[in-house]
Design a protein around this motif. Structure first.
Motif, short mmCIF file in Angstrom:
data_model
loop_
_atom_site.label_atom_id
_atom_site.label_comp_id
_atom_site.label_asym_id
_atom_site.label_seq_id
_atom_site.Cartn_x
_atom_site.Cartn_y
_atom_site.Cartn_z
N ARG A 65 8.24 -6.90 4.14
CA ARG A 65 8.11 -6.33 2.81
C ARG A 65 7.15 -7.20 1.98
NH1 ARG A 65 13.07 -6.34 1.28
NH2 ARG A 65 13.50 -4.11 1.53
N VAL A 66 6.21 -6.56 1.30
CA VAL A 66 5.31 -7.29 0.41
C VAL A 66 6.10 -7.72 -0.82
CG1 VAL A 66 3.20 -7.14 -0.98
CG2 VAL A 66 3.34 -5.94 1.21
N VAL A 67 6.02 -8.99 -1.13
CA VAL A 67 6.78 -9.56 -2.24
C VAL A 67 6.30 -8.96 -3.56
CG1 VAL A 67 7.28 -11.67 -3.52
CG2 VAL A 67 7.28 -11.70 -1.03
N PRO B 238 2.99 -3.94 -3.36
CA PRO B 238 4.17 -4.75 -3.65
C PRO B 238 5.44 -3.92 -3.48
CG PRO B 238 2.48 -5.14 -5.30
CD PRO B 238 2.00 -3.99 -4.47
N GLY B 239 6.38 -4.44 -2.70
CA GLY B 239 7.61 -3.72 -2.41
C GLY B 239 7.54 -2.85 -1.18
N GLY B 240 6.33 -2.58 -0.67
CA GLY B 240 6.18 -1.75 0.52
C GLY B 240 6.63 -2.49 1.77
N VAL B 241 7.18 -1.75 2.72
CA VAL B 241 7.62 -2.32 4.00
C VAL B 241 6.66 -1.84 5.09
CG1 VAL B 241 9.48 -2.46 5.69
CG2 VAL B 241 10.01 -2.39 3.24
N TYR B 242 6.17 -2.77 5.88
CA TYR B 242 5.18 -2.46 6.92
C TYR B 242 5.61 -3.10 8.23
CZ TYR B 242 2.51 -1.34 2.75
OH TYR B 242 2.10 -0.81 1.56
N SER B 243 5.56 -2.34 9.31
CA SER B 243 5.96 -2.86 10.61
C SER B 243 4.74 -3.33 11.39
CB SER B 243 6.72 -1.81 11.42
OG SER B 243 5.84 -0.79 11.85
N ALA B 244 4.90 -4.37 12.18
CA ALA B 244 3.81 -4.90 12.99
C ALA B 244 3.30 -3.87 14.00
CB ALA B 244 4.24 -6.19 13.68
N PRO B 245 4.17 -3.13 14.71
CA PRO B 245 3.65 -2.14 15.66
C PRO B 245 2.79 -1.06 15.02
CG PRO B 245 5.94 -2.63 16.15
CD PRO B 245 5.64 -3.26 14.83
N VAL B 246 3.22 -0.54 13.88
CA VAL B 246 2.45 0.53 13.24
C VAL B 246 1.12 -0.01 12.70
CG1 VAL B 246 2.42 2.18 11.33
CG2 VAL B 246 4.48 1.91 12.72
N ALA C 27 4.09 -14.79 5.46
CA ALA C 27 5.45 -15.11 5.02
C ALA C 27 5.54 -16.57 4.60
CB ALA C 27 6.45 -14.82 6.13
N LEU C 28 4.87 -17.46 5.35
CA LEU C 28 4.85 -18.87 4.97
C LEU C 28 4.14 -19.06 3.63
CD1 LEU C 28 3.97 -20.55 8.41
CD2 LEU C 28 6.18 -20.54 7.25
N GLU C 29 3.17 -18.22 3.34
CA GLU C 29 2.44 -18.31 2.08
C GLU C 29 3.18 -17.63 0.93
OE1 GLU C 29 -1.42 -16.68 2.81
OE2 GLU C 29 -1.91 -18.15 4.36
N GLY C 30 4.28 -16.96 1.26
CA GLY C 30 5.07 -16.31 0.22
C GLY C 30 4.60 -14.92 -0.14
N ALA C 31 3.72 -14.33 0.67
CA ALA C 31 3.20 -13.01 0.36
C ALA C 31 4.12 -11.90 0.82
CB ALA C 31 1.82 -12.82 0.98
N VAL C 32 4.82 -12.12 1.92
CA VAL C 32 5.72 -11.10 2.47
C VAL C 32 7.03 -11.76 2.85
CG1 VAL C 32 3.80 -9.72 3.35
CG2 VAL C 32 4.92 -11.38 4.86
N ALA D 153 3.75 -6.34 -9.26
CA ALA D 153 4.50 -5.13 -8.92
C ALA D 153 4.18 -4.03 -9.92
CB ALA D 153 6.00 -5.42 -8.92
N GLY D 154 4.06 -2.81 -9.41
CA GLY D 154 3.79 -1.68 -10.28
C GLY D 154 2.33 -1.49 -10.60
N SER D 155 1.47 -2.40 -10.12
CA SER D 155 0.04 -2.28 -10.39
C SER D 155 -0.64 -1.64 -9.19
CB SER D 155 -0.59 -3.66 -10.63
OG SER D 155 -2.00 -3.57 -10.73
N PRO D 156 -1.34 -0.52 -9.36
CA PRO D 156 -2.00 0.13 -8.23
C PRO D 156 -3.15 -0.68 -7.68
CG PRO D 156 -2.68 1.15 -10.29
CD PRO D 156 -1.58 0.18 -10.63
#
Length: 281
Positions: free
Chosen positions: A142-144, A100-108, A128-133, A236-239
């Motif tokens: 970004r993960v919501v 949660p909160g992490g940013v991830y790119s499609a190419p990587v 994104a449509l499901e509200g996850a990112v 958020a904040g949960s490993p």
């Protein structure tokens, strides 16, 4: 259930904020692990699951000279790849591997999955449509981050949707129909015993989906499944999500409910249903 827990791709190969492990290329969705993203590596090597595409598009750049539409066979193949990637990303959300909160790119992510950026981007758009990112311009997705209040609200919505249906079905569905769901209930126990949150999340949804399907309302099944999936994402904040003991306890509630439904005991069913959904998180 006691569960924790727009989109267009970024134009650059942004960095990921989360951390992870696994340097090897991932060949299947089941083995997927979301790694740390120190940068945007060359994607020329990432073609294991999907077909190739122009280099600029693979880097996530906007291209105006699009290639002709692929043949029907290619469309089917790409759809299959996209589905595998979507399943892998959903599993990573359920386990907290996509932080949660992490940013991830499609190419990587595409490089790590062994595919081009396109199926990853399409899967992320669905999430994104499901509200996850959510989209981060020029970086990726970004993960919501979900707080305790949102997860409590999702639990309440699940209870409002599902609990009355379970109680109505308890009065109308014969015992032999309930008995047919025994393999699915037992599958949730096995999945919980594995200790894998993603495996349990899938088995859990399958059991609930089968119960609600007895109502004969496809819209109900679709909406309930969407809310259920959202409720399974970690806060958020949960490993990670809940531990094995919690998963096993939750799974055994399924078998207890099924026993009461087969026995036709409305009082026990009502008590178990209330506890099952009141404790959902």
């Amino acid at each position: 259930m006691k569960h924790s827990a727009q989109g267009a791709a970024g134009t650059g190969a942004g960095t990921g904020a989360g951390t992870g492990a696994g340097a090897g290329r991932i060949r299947t969705a089941a083995a997927a692990r979301i790694p740390a993203q120190p940068g945007a590596p060359d994607l020329a090597r990432g073609r294991a699951l999907g077909g190739g595409e122009p280099d600029g598009s693979a880097r996530g750049e906007h291209t105006h000279g699009e290639a002709p539409a692929p043949r029907p066979r290619a469309l089917v193949q790409r759809s299959s790849v996209r589905g595998q990637i979507l399943d892998a990303l959903r599993s990573a959300l359920a386990t907290g591997e996509l932080r949660p909160g992490g940013v991830y790119s499609a190419p990587v992510l595409g490089e790590r999955f062994g595919v081009s950026a396109t199926p990853v981007r399409e899967a992320m758009q669905q999430l994104a449509l499901e509200g996850a990112v959510e989209v981060v311009p020029n970086r990726g997705f970004r993960v919501v981050e979900r707080g305790d209040r949102e997860l409590a609200e999702l639990a309440e919505v699940r209870a409002l949707i599902e609990a009355p249906v379970w109680l109505r079905l308890a009065r109308t569905v014969p015992a032999e129909r309930w008995a047919e769901l025994r393999p699915l209930a037992e599958a949730t126990v096995r999945a919980a015993s594995s200790g894998c949150p993603a495996t349990y999340a899938e088995a859990d949804r399958a059991f609930h989906r089968a119960v609600l399907a007895l109502a004969g309302n496809e819209q109900l099944v679709r909406i309930a499944a969407d809310v259920h999936r959202r409720a399974q994402w970690p806060p958020a904040g949960s490993p990670s999500v809940r531990g094995r003991a919690d998963l096993v306890a939750d799974a055994h509630e399924h078998t207890a409910l099924l026993d009461a439904l087969i026995a036709g005991d409305p009082d026990v069913v009502g008590s178990l249903v209330e506890g099952h959904f009141t404790g959902a998180a």
